[in-house]
Design a protein around this motif. Sequence first.
Motif, PDB file in Angstrom:
ATOM      1  N   LEU A 149      40.617  45.325  25.480  1.00  0.00           N
ATOM      2  CA  LEU A 149      41.996  45.834  25.464  1.00  0.00           C
ATOM      3  C   LEU A 149      42.994  44.743  25.865  1.00  0.00           C
ATOM      4  CD1 LEU A 149      41.493  49.396  27.016  1.00  0.00           C
ATOM      5  CD2 LEU A 149      41.752  48.794  24.607  1.00  0.00           C
ATOM      6  N   ARG A 150      42.589  43.896  26.809  1.00  0.00           N
ATOM      7  CA  ARG A 150      43.475  42.805  27.235  1.00  0.00           C
ATOM      8  C   ARG A 150      43.698  41.820  26.079  1.00  0.00           C
ATOM      9  NH1 ARG A 150      43.441  37.831  28.997  1.00  0.00           N
ATOM     10  NH2 ARG A 150      41.196  37.620  28.743  1.00  0.00           N
ATOM     11  N   ALA A 151      42.629  41.519  25.364  1.00  0.00           N
ATOM     12  CA  ALA A 151      42.744  40.608  24.228  1.00  0.00           C
ATOM     13  C   ALA A 151      43.637  41.185  23.128  1.00  0.00           C
ATOM     14  CB  ALA A 151      41.361  40.296  23.660  1.00  0.00           C
ATOM     15  N   ALA A 152      43.712  42.523  23.076  1.00  0.00           N
ATOM     16  CA  ALA A 152      44.557  43.189  22.082  1.00  0.00           C
ATOM     17  C   ALA A 152      46.007  43.302  22.554  1.00  0.00           C
ATOM     18  CB  ALA A 152      44.003  44.578  21.769  1.00  0.00           C
ATOM     19  N   GLY A 153      46.297  42.744  23.747  1.00  0.00           N
ATOM     20  CA  GLY A 153      47.668  42.754  24.247  1.00  0.00           C
ATOM     21  C   GLY A 153      48.095  44.063  24.878  1.00  0.00           C
ATOM     22  N   LEU A 154      47.135  44.858  25.365  1.00  0.00           N
ATOM     23  CA  LEU A 154      47.461  46.192  25.864  1.00  0.00           C
ATOM     24  C   LEU A 154      47.434  46.292  27.386  1.00  0.00           C
ATOM     25  CD1 LEU A 154      45.503  48.324  23.236  1.00  0.00           C
ATOM     26  CD2 LEU A 154      47.893  47.600  23.196  1.00  0.00           C
ATOM     27  N   SER A 155      47.170  45.169  28.074  1.00  0.00           N
ATOM     28  CA  SER A 155      47.178  45.178  29.532  1.00  0.00           C
ATOM     29  C   SER A 155      48.499  44.589  30.028  1.00  0.00           C
ATOM     30  CB  SER A 155      45.978  44.392  30.068  1.00  0.00           C
ATOM     31  OG  SER A 155      45.867  44.554  31.468  1.00  0.00           O
ATOM     32  N   THR A 156      48.621  44.470  31.346  1.00  0.00           N
ATOM     33  CA  THR A 156      49.794  43.837  31.962  1.00  0.00           C
ATOM     34  C   THR A 156      49.303  42.887  33.055  1.00  0.00           C
ATOM     35  OG1 THR A 156      50.061  45.474  33.742  1.00  0.00           O
ATOM     36  CG2 THR A 156      51.131  45.981  31.630  1.00  0.00           C
ATOM     37  N   ALA A 157      50.179  42.039  33.547  1.00  0.00           N
ATOM     38  CA  ALA A 157      49.797  41.097  34.599  1.00  0.00           C
ATOM     39  C   ALA A 157      49.338  41.831  35.851  1.00  0.00           C
ATOM     40  CB  ALA A 157      50.976  40.169  34.921  1.00  0.00           C
ATOM     41  N   ARG A 158      50.028  42.899  36.219  1.00  0.00           N
ATOM     42  CA  ARG A 158      49.639  43.634  37.427  1.00  0.00           C
ATOM     43  C   ARG A 158      48.296  44.329  37.233  1.00  0.00           C
ATOM     44  NH1 ARG A 158      53.406  47.602  41.025  1.00  0.00           N
ATOM     45  NH2 ARG A 158      54.299  45.577  41.506  1.00  0.00           N
ATOM     46  N   ILE A 159      48.102  44.934  36.067  1.00  0.00           N
ATOM     47  CA  ILE A 159      46.815  45.588  35.790  1.00  0.00           C
ATOM     48  C   ILE A 159      45.684  44.564  35.867  1.00  0.00           C
ATOM     49  CG2 ILE A 159      45.426  46.681  33.979  1.00  0.00           C
ATOM     50  CD1 ILE A 159      47.320  48.723  34.951  1.00  0.00           C
ATOM     51  N   ASP A 160      45.883  43.395  35.247  1.00  0.00           N
ATOM     52  CA  ASP A 160      44.844  42.355  35.280  1.00  0.00           C
ATOM     53  C   ASP A 160      44.554  41.917  36.711  1.00  0.00           C
ATOM     54  OD1 ASP A 160      44.608  42.422  32.536  1.00  0.00           O
ATOM     55  OD2 ASP A 160      45.882  40.672  32.187  1.00  0.00           O
ATOM     56  N   ALA A 161      45.602  41.809  37.533  1.00  0.00           N
ATOM     57  CA  ALA A 161      45.424  41.421  38.931  1.00  0.00           C
ATOM     58  C   ALA A 161      44.646  42.489  39.700  1.00  0.00           C
ATOM     59  CB  ALA A 161      46.781  41.187  39.590  1.00  0.00           C
ATOM     60  N   MET A 162      44.907  43.752  39.395  1.00  0.00           N
ATOM     61  CA  MET A 162      44.192  44.846  40.059  1.00  0.00           C
ATOM     62  C   MET A 162      42.734  44.878  39.639  1.00  0.00           C
ATOM     63  SD  MET A 162      47.265  47.681  39.834  1.00  0.00           S
ATOM     64  CE  MET A 162      46.201  49.107  40.054  1.00  0.00           C
ATOM     65  N   VAL A 163      42.461  44.651  38.366  1.00  0.00           N
ATOM     66  CA  VAL A 163      41.072  44.596  37.886  1.00  0.00           C
ATOM     67  C   VAL A 163      40.332  43.464  38.596  1.00  0.00           C
ATOM     68  CG1 VAL A 163      39.624  44.019  35.882  1.00  0.00           C
ATOM     69  CG2 VAL A 163      41.472  45.680  35.639  1.00  0.00           C
ATOM     70  N   ALA A 164      40.943  42.290  38.656  1.00  0.00           N
ATOM     71  CA  ALA A 164      40.330  41.138  39.325  1.00  0.00           C
ATOM     72  C   ALA A 164      40.081  41.426  40.804  1.00  0.00           C
ATOM     73  CB  ALA A 164      41.221  39.904  39.170  1.00  0.00           C
ATOM     74  N   ALA A 165      41.019  42.094  41.458  1.00  0.00           N
ATOM     75  CA  ALA A 165      40.882  42.413  42.877  1.00  0.00           C
ATOM     76  C   ALA A 165      39.721  43.374  43.116  1.00  0.00           C
ATOM     77  CB  ALA A 165      42.178  43.019  43.408  1.00  0.00           C
ATOM     78  N   ALA A 166      39.586  44.380  42.252  1.00  0.00           N
ATOM     79  CA  ALA A 166      38.492  45.351  42.383  1.00  0.00           C
ATOM     80  C   ALA A 166      37.140  44.659  42.235  1.00  0.00           C
ATOM     81  CB  ALA A 166      38.643  46.462  41.352  1.00  0.00           C
ATOM     82  N   LEU A 167      37.038  43.775  41.254  1.00  0.00           N
ATOM     83  CA  LEU A 167      35.781  43.056  41.021  1.00  0.00           C
ATOM     84  C   LEU A 167      35.464  42.128  42.192  1.00  0.00           C
ATOM     85  CD1 LEU A 167      36.225  42.229  37.219  1.00  0.00           C
ATOM     86  CD2 LEU A 167      34.754  43.990  38.229  1.00  0.00           C
ATOM     87  N   ALA A 168      36.468  41.445  42.696  1.00  0.00           N
ATOM     88  CA  ALA A 168      36.266  40.531  43.827  1.00  0.00           C
ATOM     89  C   ALA A 168      35.829  41.276  45.089  1.00  0.00           C
ATOM     90  CB  ALA A 168      37.549  39.755  44.099  1.00  0.00           C
ATOM     91  N   ALA A 169      36.239  42.537  45.203  1.00  0.00           N
ATOM     92  CA  ALA A 169      35.909  43.341  46.386  1.00  0.00           C
ATOM     93  C   ALA A 169      34.551  44.035  46.267  1.00  0.00           C
ATOM     94  CB  ALA A 169      36.995  44.375  46.627  1.00  0.00           C
ATOM     95  N   GLY A 170      33.850  43.803  45.158  1.00  0.00           N
ATOM     96  CA  GLY A 170      32.508  44.359  45.021  1.00  0.00           C
ATOM     97  C   GLY A 170      32.371  45.524  44.080  1.00  0.00           C
ATOM     98  N   SER A 171      33.428  45.856  43.342  1.00  0.00           N
ATOM     99  CA  SER A 171      33.323  46.916  42.339  1.00  0.00           C
ATOM    100  C   SER A 171      32.311  46.511  41.267  1.00  0.00           C
ATOM    101  CB  SER A 171      34.692  47.158  41.693  1.00  0.00           C
ATOM    102  OG  SER A 171      34.582  48.083  40.636  1.00  0.00           O
ATOM    103  N   LEU A 172      31.575  47.494  40.741  1.00  0.00           N
ATOM    104  CA  LEU A 172      30.575  47.223  39.699  1.00  0.00           C
ATOM    105  C   LEU A 172      31.233  46.927  38.355  1.00  0.00           C
ATOM    106  CD1 LEU A 172      28.040  50.072  40.540  1.00  0.00           C
ATOM    107  CD2 LEU A 172      27.918  47.671  41.202  1.00  0.00           C
ATOM    108  N   GLY A 173      32.469  47.363  38.194  1.00  0.00           N
ATOM    109  CA  GLY A 173      33.201  47.129  36.957  1.00  0.00           C
ATOM    110  C   GLY A 173      34.566  47.765  37.064  1.00  0.00           C
TER     111      GLY A 173
END
Length: 326
Positions: A253-277
């Motif tokens: 979805l990000r490659a299709a231009g459907l995400s935002t900078a804040r959403i991407d930052a939140m996804v990265a934060a969740a993964l860094a904190a140990g989220s499975l996905g």
Amino acid sequence: MAQDRGAHSVGIGRAHAKAILLGEHAVVYGAPALALPIPQLTATASAGWSSRGRDAQGELSFTMTGSASRTVVTQASEGLRRLTAAFKARMGITGGPHLDVILDGAVPPGRGLGSSAANSRAIILALADLFGRELSESAAFELVQTAENVTHGRASGVDAMTVGASAPLLFRQGRARPLGIGCEALFIIADSGTAGSTKEAVERLRHSFEREAGARERFLGRATELVGRSRLALADGEAEEVGSQLTHYHELLRAAGLSTARIDAMVAAALAAGSLGAKITGGGLGGCVLALTRPEQARQVTAQLHEAGAVQTWVVPLRRQSGHAH
């Protein structure tokens, strides 16, 4: 559902939020999607007879509780008039006293959580309860789906189906079946604070398909592959594999231009904190992030999501259960 039992003085209807696990956008083109009911976020409607009789506003007065903006209330009022007319036509109801409808909706709009579908379903069930009419699941779905098509353009039917479901669903070409779930985990849903636009996102994706030969086939092929892998992993209890597919779908979805900078930052934060996905959920260009997390990681993941910009979060348990999706 409402049974035939005579009219009540007040009719009550309830529905809840939903999140798409995987399959956003692809589902509109006939590909499968996985959807999650969110019982923690509810819409409750009450419908009653007004003492005022008919007035200049016609046959209906509408009130939304909470902090909804005037624009949201105006749009919802127009949709409610159409929905009420459709309900009456379907049930063969003509005339009648002025109606007062009050909607108490905890599902934030524009977040990919199915607020419009949940509100519509709650209202439909309240009207059925008020008039003492039996309303089948298929009739309720069709009425909500008609309202969704007006709100969003071409709606897949996932929202209309899932806001009344009690368990996760596999949705394909207008039909839904329960998903087999072989693992227990938590979904943390985090609101970015920015409303998305399903209509705009759908248009953006459609234009990208038209610009590049084969783009649509590649997108749908990859989406179908990720949904299929995730469905099997859920059934087999492989939470880590489910998490991987969620993250891969976010990248699609990000490659299709459907995400935002804040959403991407939140996804990265969740993964860094140990989220499975983690991934964006819903139409995109705003809205919410969905993170699959083991219970022992939930506090850290939630904290990091807020640190990255989430304005509120909800936890939805994923419970082991047998399903019928093959």
